[in-house]
Design a protein around this motif. Structure first.
Motif, PDB file in Angstrom:
ATOM      1  N   ALA A   1      36.374  21.127  33.617  1.00 55.99           N
ATOM      2  CA  ALA A   1      37.191  21.731  32.898  1.00 55.99           C
ATOM      3  C   ALA A   1      37.934  23.001  33.489  1.00 55.99           C
ATOM      4  N   MET A   2      37.289  23.538  34.777  1.00 57.34           N
ATOM      5  CA  MET A   2      37.837  24.460  35.438  1.00 57.34           C
ATOM      6  C   MET A   2      39.063  24.105  36.332  1.00 57.34           C
ATOM      7  N   SER A   3      38.917  22.732  36.645  1.00 55.60           N
ATOM      8  CA  SER A   3      40.233  22.084  37.256  1.00 55.60           C
ATOM      9  C   SER A   3      41.250  22.021  36.500  1.00 55.60           C
ATOM     10  N   LEU A   4      40.957  21.548  35.320  1.00 59.94           N
ATOM     11  CA  LEU A   4      41.918  21.388  34.141  1.00 59.94           C
ATOM     12  C   LEU A   4      42.663  23.009  33.772  1.00 59.94           C
ATOM     13  N   VAL A   5      41.831  23.962  33.644  1.00 57.78           N
ATOM     14  CA  VAL A   5      42.414  25.272  33.427  1.00 57.78           C
ATOM     15  C   VAL A   5      43.199  25.925  34.650  1.00 57.78           C
ATOM     16  N   ARG A   6      42.772  25.302  36.017  1.00 59.51           N
ATOM     17  CA  ARG A   6      43.447  25.626  36.897  1.00 59.51           C
ATOM     18  C   ARG A   6      44.809  25.187  37.104  1.00 59.51           C
ATOM     19  N   ARG A   7      44.909  23.721  36.829  1.00 67.97           N
ATOM     20  CA  ARG A   7      46.248  23.155  36.699  1.00 67.97           C
ATOM     21  C   ARG A   7      47.229  23.621  35.904  1.00 67.97           C
ATOM     22  N   PHE A   8      46.591  23.931  34.519  1.00 70.88           N
ATOM     23  CA  PHE A   8      47.434  24.598  33.703  1.00 70.88           C
ATOM     24  C   PHE A   8      47.763  25.967  33.807  1.00 70.88           C
ATOM     25  N   VAL A   9      47.239  26.866  34.564  1.00 77.17           N
ATOM     26  CA  VAL A   9      47.474  28.191  34.838  1.00 77.17           C
ATOM     27  C   VAL A   9      48.570  27.976  35.915  1.00 77.17           C
ATOM     28  N   VAL A  10      48.574  27.357  37.039  1.00 78.20           N
ATOM     29  CA  VAL A  10      49.347  27.238  38.086  1.00 78.20           C
ATOM     30  C   VAL A  10      50.655  26.589  37.587  1.00 78.20           C
ATOM     31  N   ASP A  11      50.442  25.726  36.923  1.00 75.46           N
ATOM     32  CA  ASP A  11      51.869  25.149  36.471  1.00 75.46           C
ATOM     33  C   ASP A  11      52.590  26.107  35.591  1.00 75.46           C
ATOM     34  N   GLY A  12      51.879  26.662  34.610  1.00 73.73           N
ATOM     35  CA  GLY A  12      52.564  27.501  33.622  1.00 73.73           C
ATOM     36  C   GLY A  12      53.122  28.862  34.188  1.00 73.73           C
ATOM     37  N   LEU A  13      52.306  29.319  34.987  1.00 76.40           N
ATOM     38  CA  LEU A  13      52.785  30.696  35.974  1.00 76.40           C
ATOM     39  C   LEU A  13      53.865  30.060  36.892  1.00 76.40           C
ATOM     40  N   GLY A  14      53.754  28.974  37.386  1.00 70.64           N
ATOM     41  CA  GLY A  14      54.917  28.600  38.401  1.00 70.64           C
ATOM     42  C   GLY A  14      56.025  28.292  37.317  1.00 70.64           C
ATOM     43  N   THR A  15      56.115  27.789  36.330  1.00 69.67           N
ATOM     44  CA  THR A  15      57.195  27.652  35.630  1.00 69.67           C
ATOM     45  C   THR A  15      58.149  28.936  35.287  1.00 69.67           C
ATOM     46  N   ALA A  16      57.062  29.673  34.951  1.00 73.56           N
ATOM     47  CA  ALA A  16      57.540  31.228  34.534  1.00 73.56           C
ATOM     48  C   ALA A  16      58.202  31.946  35.829  1.00 73.56           C
ATOM     49  N   ALA A  17      57.591  31.736  36.731  1.00 76.63           N
ATOM     50  CA  ALA A  17      58.081  32.446  37.890  1.00 76.63           C
ATOM     51  C   ALA A  17      59.349  31.703  38.678  1.00 76.63           C
ATOM     52  N   ARG A  18      59.604  30.809  38.477  1.00 77.26           N
ATOM     53  CA  ARG A  18      60.913  30.070  38.678  1.00 77.26           C
ATOM     54  C   ARG A  18      62.036  30.647  38.185  1.00 77.26           C
ATOM     55  N   ARG A  19      61.919  31.523  37.267  1.00 77.13           N
ATOM     56  CA  ARG A  19      63.073  32.336  36.435  1.00 77.13           C
ATOM     57  C   ARG A  19      63.261  33.550  37.349  1.00 77.13           C
ATOM     58  N   ARG A  20      62.214  33.981  38.047  1.00 76.07           N
ATOM     59  CA  ARG A  20      62.307  35.227  38.898  1.00 76.07           C
ATOM     60  C   ARG A  20      61.818  35.039  40.199  1.00 76.07           C
ATOM     61  N   ARG A  21      61.770  35.524  41.227  1.00 81.47           N
ATOM     62  CA  ARG A  21      61.082  35.493  42.442  1.00 81.47           C
ATOM     63  C   ARG A  21      59.921  36.658  42.345  1.00 81.47           C
ATOM     64  N   GLY A  22      58.823  36.252  43.083  1.00 85.37           N
ATOM     65  CA  GLY A  22      57.816  36.939  43.075  1.00 85.37           C
ATOM     66  C   GLY A  22      56.699  36.478  44.079  1.00 85.37           C
ATOM     67  N   LEU A  23      55.918  37.443  44.268  1.00 87.71           N
ATOM     68  CA  LEU A  23      54.540  37.006  45.202  1.00 87.71           C
ATOM     69  C   LEU A  23      53.609  36.297  44.690  1.00 87.71           C
ATOM     70  N   VAL A  24      53.204  35.347  45.227  1.00 87.95           N
ATOM     71  CA  VAL A  24      51.874  34.558  44.708  1.00 87.95           C
ATOM     72  C   VAL A  24      50.632  34.867  45.655  1.00 87.95           C
ATOM     73  N   VAL A  25      49.373  35.226  44.969  1.00 85.34           N
ATOM     74  CA  VAL A  25      48.481  35.900  45.263  1.00 85.34           C
ATOM     75  C   VAL A  25      46.968  35.247  44.783  1.00 85.34           C
ATOM     76  N   GLY A  26      46.312  34.948  45.410  1.00 86.71           N
ATOM     77  CA  GLY A  26      44.723  34.497  45.007  1.00 86.71           C
ATOM     78  C   GLY A  26      44.108  35.809  45.424  1.00 86.71           C
ATOM     79  N   ALA A  27      43.630  36.256  43.956  1.00 85.54           N
ATOM     80  CA  ALA A  27      42.762  37.490  44.116  1.00 85.54           C
ATOM     81  C   ALA A  27      41.162  37.411  43.967  1.00 85.54           C
ATOM     82  N   LEU A  28      40.509  37.671  44.789  1.00 82.24           N
ATOM     83  CA  LEU A  28      38.892  37.418  44.778  1.00 82.24           C
ATOM     84  C   LEU A  28      38.234  38.979  44.226  1.00 82.24           C
TER      85      LEU A  28
END
Length: 151
Positions: free
Chosen positions: A54-81
């Protein structure tokens, strides 16, 4: 998994993310249109699912969705702990021990969890992983892992 299980899970999640002031069995049942909390309780008590998948599915969904949105504008990608603590009483939950608890502001009984968020500058962020910190003594203790782990 049966269709009814998926439907009930969808209804449950919609209630959890809603603006309900209190989320308990009866308010959730009322919100989703059930006559009683029985269906949601059955879902929570009996449904079998793979948390890692389930977490893997959420992770793929988030990365794909935010990646698609980010292609419209440049921006920094960060993994925040983020490490967070939760006070706990007793010793039944695996990982509970006396330790520095930031949420309490002092040393107390509790557990610590580390969360990982995927962040796209100017686009958004989402939780994509979490792990509870388990002391080495609890990992070696068979009965603590087997009988006391509530994860």
């Amino acid at each position: 998994m049966r269709t009814q299980t998926w439907q009930q899970a969808t209804k449950y999640v919609s209630a959890v993310v809603s603006d309900l002031p209190k989320r308990h069995g009866w308010t959730i049942a009322e919100y989703v249109g059930d006559r009683s909390p029985d269906r949601t309780q059955r879902l929570l008590n009996r449904a079998v699912w793979d948390a890692e998948a389930a977490m893997s599915l959420v992770r793929r969904f988030v990365v794909d969705g935010l990646g698609t949105a980010a292609r419209r504008r440049r921006g920094l990608v960060v993994g925040a702990l983020d490490e967070t603590g939760q006070q706990k009483r007793g010793a039944a939950t695996c990982g509970v021990k006396r330790q520095c608890m930031g949420c309490a502001g002092w040393v107390d009984n509790g557990i610590n969890t580390v969360h990982l968020s995927y962040v796209r500058q100017g686009v958004g962020h989402a939780l994509i992983g979490a792990r509870q910190w388990i002391p080495a003594a609890d990992r070696r203790s068979g009965h603590r892992r087997r009988d006391g782990a509530t994860g």
